[in-house]
Design a protein around this motif. Structure first.
Motif, PDB file in Angstrom:
ATOM      1  N   ARG A  18       0.881  -1.157   0.000  1.00 14.92           N
ATOM      2  CA  ARG A  18       0.000   0.000   0.000  1.00 14.92           C
ATOM      3  C   ARG A  18       0.924   1.213   0.000  1.00 14.92           C
ATOM      4  N   ARG A  21      -1.216   7.000  -2.843  1.00 19.25           N
ATOM      5  CA  ARG A  21      -1.676   6.859  -4.229  1.00 19.25           C
ATOM      6  C   ARG A  21      -1.144   7.955  -5.141  1.00 19.25           C
ATOM      7  N   ALA A  47      -7.045   2.857  -3.367  1.00 21.01           N
ATOM      8  CA  ALA A  47      -6.455   2.428  -2.095  1.00 21.01           C
ATOM      9  C   ALA A  47      -4.926   2.470  -2.124  1.00 21.01           C
ATOM     10  N   ILE A  49      -2.932   0.311  -3.778  1.00 17.72           N
ATOM     11  CA  ILE A  49      -2.387  -1.050  -3.722  1.00 17.72           C
ATOM     12  C   ILE A  49      -1.657  -1.355  -5.021  1.00 17.72           C
ATOM     13  N   VAL A  78       1.661  -5.346   2.331  1.00 19.25           N
ATOM     14  CA  VAL A  78       0.357  -5.907   2.713  1.00 19.25           C
ATOM     15  C   VAL A  78       0.348  -7.375   2.321  1.00 19.25           C
TER      16      VAL A  78
END
Length: 81
Positions: A18, A21, A47, A49, A78
Motif C-alpha cells: 500500500r 496513491r 487504495a 495497492i 500488505v
C-alpha cells in the motif's frame, strides 16, 4: 538451448504494498529505471495497492530501494491479495 528452457521456468516473486496513491506513478518510474529488477502493477488506484513482480534473486535490491523510498513516502507491505 537447454539453458533457455531453464530460464523460462523461473517465476517472479510477487509482493504487495500500500503506497500513497499520489506516488504510484513515481514508484513505477523508479523501478522502470532499474531495468529487469521488478515490474509494478497498480491493483487498486484508490487504495494505493500495487504489486511488484520481482525478478528471482533481486528481492534484496528491491527491498533496499523500498526502504530508501520509505524515508519520503508512505509504503507498507500488505498480505497477498
Amino acid at each position: 538451448m537447454k539453458h533457455k528452457g531453464a530460464l523460462a521456468t523461473l517465476e517472479t516473486i510477487k509482493q504487495y504494498y500500500r503506497v500513497d496513491r499520489r506516488e504510484i506513478a513515481f514508484l513505477k518510474f523508479i523501478f522502470e529505471a532499474y531495468d529487469g529488477l521488478a515490474v509494478s502493477s497498480t491493483l487498486d488506484p484508490e487504495a494505493g495497492i500495487v504489486m511488484f513482480q520481482i525478478a528471482p534473486g533481486c528481492e534484496a535490491d528491491v527491498e533496499m530501494i523500498l526502504q530508501d523510498l520509505k524515508k519520503n513516502i508512505m509504503i507498507e507491505q500488505v498480505p497477498s491479495i
